[in-house]
Design an enzyme around this catalytic site. Structure first.
Site, mmCIF file in Angstrom:
data_model
loop_
_atom_site.group_PDB
_atom_site.id
_atom_site.type_symbol
_atom_site.label_atom_id
_atom_site.label_comp_id
_atom_site.label_asym_id
_atom_site.label_seq_id
_atom_site.Cartn_x
_atom_site.Cartn_y
_atom_site.Cartn_z
ATOM 1 N N LYS A 166 -9.984 -0.305 10.607
ATOM 2 C CA LYS A 166 -10.076 -1.524 9.780
ATOM 3 C C LYS A 166 -10.495 -2.713 10.641
ATOM 4 C CE LYS A 166 -7.482 0.239 6.207
ATOM 5 N NZ LYS A 166 -7.981 0.591 4.894
ATOM 6 N N HIS B 43 0.872 -1.180 0.000
ATOM 7 C CA HIS B 43 0.000 0.000 0.000
ATOM 8 C C HIS B 43 0.910 1.232 0.000
ATOM 9 C CE1 HIS B 43 -2.717 2.961 1.893
ATOM 10 N NE2 HIS B 43 -3.721 2.189 1.542
ATOM 11 N N ASP C 292 3.460 -4.300 7.816
ATOM 12 C CA ASP C 292 2.206 -3.548 7.731
ATOM 13 C C ASP C 292 1.094 -4.584 7.878
ATOM 14 O OD1 ASP C 292 -0.060 -2.233 7.085
ATOM 15 O OD2 ASP C 292 0.570 -1.598 5.082
ATOM 16 N N CYS D 296 -4.781 2.518 -3.566
ATOM 17 C CA CYS D 296 -3.522 3.004 -2.980
ATOM 18 C C CYS D 296 -2.394 1.996 -3.199
ATOM 19 C CB CYS D 296 -3.662 3.323 -1.490
ATOM 20 S SG CYS D 296 -4.804 4.650 -1.167
ATOM 21 N N GLN E 213 -4.129 -5.072 7.152
ATOM 22 C CA GLN E 213 -5.180 -5.896 6.542
ATOM 23 C C GLN E 213 -5.217 -7.316 7.096
ATOM 24 O OE1 GLN E 213 -7.614 -5.014 4.598
ATOM 25 N NE2 GLN E 213 -6.984 -3.009 3.861
HETATM 26 N N1 PMP Z 1 -1.753 -0.525 4.759
HETATM 27 C C1 PMP Z 1 -2.712 -1.212 4.154
HETATM 28 C C2 PMP Z 1 -2.407 -2.597 3.654
HETATM 29 C C3 PMP Z 1 -3.987 -0.655 3.993
HETATM 30 O O1 PMP Z 1 -4.938 -1.351 3.382
HETATM 31 C C4 PMP Z 1 -4.223 0.652 4.478
HETATM 32 C C5 PMP Z 1 -5.584 1.306 4.340
HETATM 33 N N2 PMP Z 1 -6.205 1.125 3.110
HETATM 34 C C6 PMP Z 1 -3.170 1.334 5.099
HETATM 35 C C7 PMP Z 1 -1.943 0.719 5.226
HETATM 36 C C8 PMP Z 1 -3.324 2.728 5.619
HETATM 37 O O2 PMP Z 1 -4.224 2.768 6.662
HETATM 38 P P1 PMP Z 1 -4.790 4.201 7.157
HETATM 39 O O3 PMP Z 1 -5.328 4.863 5.928
HETATM 40 O O4 PMP Z 1 -5.846 3.818 8.111
HETATM 41 O O5 PMP Z 1 -3.665 4.925 7.762
#
Ligand code: PMP
Length: 414
Positions: free
Chosen positions: A227, A124, A201, A370, A204
């Site tokens: 999430k 991401h 990270d 993203c 998910q």
């Molecule tokens: N890492 C992953 C794999 C994500 O899916 C997301 C959110 N789509 C993020 C990081 C970022 O999370 P946040 O927008 O809540 O900071």
């Protein structure tokens, strides 16, 4: 596995799931973007503001003590949930994005020109752009790990790229696009042989499956509360205490110091060192309630049931003429994958697909999610993504498939 009757009971705790889109009941399949909140979470946050609101850590009065206790109890709860070694390894942030920026900025001073940061093409942007920036600032090199034909991380590519210059390895625990769930303990054990700092990270993965930072052998893990059924604006950074202790602050200001002189300050120890300013007690309390909620259902149960829904959807989408899947391959029941179904429709733009599905009450996401470099790597600009939660039913999967099958007809195309 969770029965449909149990899922229907769980759904009653999510008032928003009764929303109608026109005359159609909402089928919410955008859970990878954010999850809906159970009543318990909404009430916990409201209750905090109704009964215990004060600025924590600073006051000697009753409400300030209550706020402090609630906040610090949640830190203990998160530490237990992630299997941290120590409570003060849990730093509360605004979200996974802020946690990763914190890491990039505070680890940057360790990087020398020529050093390498290794991430994967699955990442991401939150686990990509901070490293691009820091690599550029420090004269370091940002390298990518690519995928095999099943969309798994390519182990031989990893072995070829790890070397003495690799100072940071930062990998997703579950891709928000392909659903790939790498065997991180294997990856991190290898990285440790080269002395690299290992970051995951886990944004998910944490909402969907049991997660244990000790088993992973990681140094840092990040995630977002929203999430995992908690409020927006709250996130977590977990780090090994020795490492956190060796890192400079990220933000400067109140509450992160031991003492201050006119020209210098002595910083507090972790976790306070990384929590400058007034913290989001309401959000953290909501996160605590969300962790109670998912723990009560059980993360093994959640994982099993969501993979069941995902596999139903994957099999059905694969049968739809003109649909192409971008999911990690593998079909055995035990196959580990995220609860996401990424797809495209031949000749129809993903945004148009999502718009037509919305008219049928089905909420999915369209775009690059993203993860633009990943999409480029897959040879597409964008995809549609359906993503599942334990509150989704088998009937909802059927409604999604029915609506998806009808998209070309609803658009008057065929
Ligand atoms: N890492 C992953 C794999 C994500 O899916 C997301 C959110 N789509 C993020 C990081 C970022 O999370 P946040 O927008 O809540 O900071």
């Amino acid at each position: 596995m969770l029965s449909q009757a149990e899922v229907r009971e769980i759904r009653k705790e999510f008032p928003i799931l009764t929303t109608k889109v026109g005359d159609k009941p909402l089928v919410y399949l955008d859970n990878a973007a954010t999850t809906q909140k159970p009543r318990q979470v909404i009430e916990a946050e409201a209750n905090y503001y109704l009964t215990a609101n004060a600025n924590p850590h600073r006051g000697a009065h009753k409400l300030a003590n209550m706020a402090t206790e609630l906040y610090e109890n949640c830190r203990r709860q998160v530490a237990k949930f992630l299997h941290a070694y120590r409570v003060n390894e849990i730093v509360f942030t605004k979200g996974a994005t802020e946690s990763l920026n914190l890491l990039a900025y505070t680890l940057a001073p360790r990087l020398e020109p020529g050093d390498e940061i290794l991430i994967s093409i699955l990442e991401h942007h939150a686990n990509l752009i901070p490293w691009q920036y820091i690599a550029r600032e420090r004269g370091a090199k940002l390298r990518y790990l690519y995928l095999d034909e099943k969309l798994e991380l390519d182990w031989s590519d990893y072995l070829a790229k790890l070397n003495e210059q690799t100072k940071i390895v930062s990998l997703t625990a579950c891709s928000n696009v392909t659903g790939t769930r790498p065997d991180l303990s294997k990856y991190f054990a290898k990285a440790k042989e080269f002395g690299a700092v290992c970051i995951t990270d886990s944004t998910q993965l944490i909402p969907h499956a049991p997660f244990d930072v000790r088993e992973l052998g990681a140094d840092f893990a990040v995630c977002s509360s929203h999430k995992i059924y908690g409020p927006m604006g709250t996130g977590v950074l977990w780090g090994r205490y020795e490492l956190l202790e060796s890192m400079p602050p990220y933000h400067y200001g109140g509450d992160m110091i031991e003492s201050v002189d006119e020209q210098s300050a002595c910083f507090a120890r972790p976790a306070s060192r990384f929590e400058a300013g007034t913290v989001n007690v309401g959000g953290v309390v909501g996160l605590g309630a969300a962790l109670d909620f998912v723990s009560e259902i059980g993360l093994e149960n959640i994982d099993e049931y969501e993979r069941h829904l995902t596999e139903l959807a994957l099999e059905a989408v694969a049968q739809i003429k003109g649909c192409q899947l971008f999911s990690v391959a593998g079909t055995s029941p035990a196959y580990l994958r995220g609860a996401v179904v990424p797809f495209s429709y031949e000749g129809i733009h993903p945004h148009d697909v999502a718009t037509v599905l919305n008219e049928q009450g089905v909420a999915v996401r369209a775009g690059h999610h993203c993860a633009e470099p990943l999409h480029r790597h897959l040879g597409v600009n964008s995809t549609c993504r359906a993503s599942f939660s334990f509150y989704n039913t088998e009937e909802e999967v059927e409604r999604f498939i029915e609506a998806l099958t009808a998209v070309p007809k609803l658009m008057g195309l065929r």
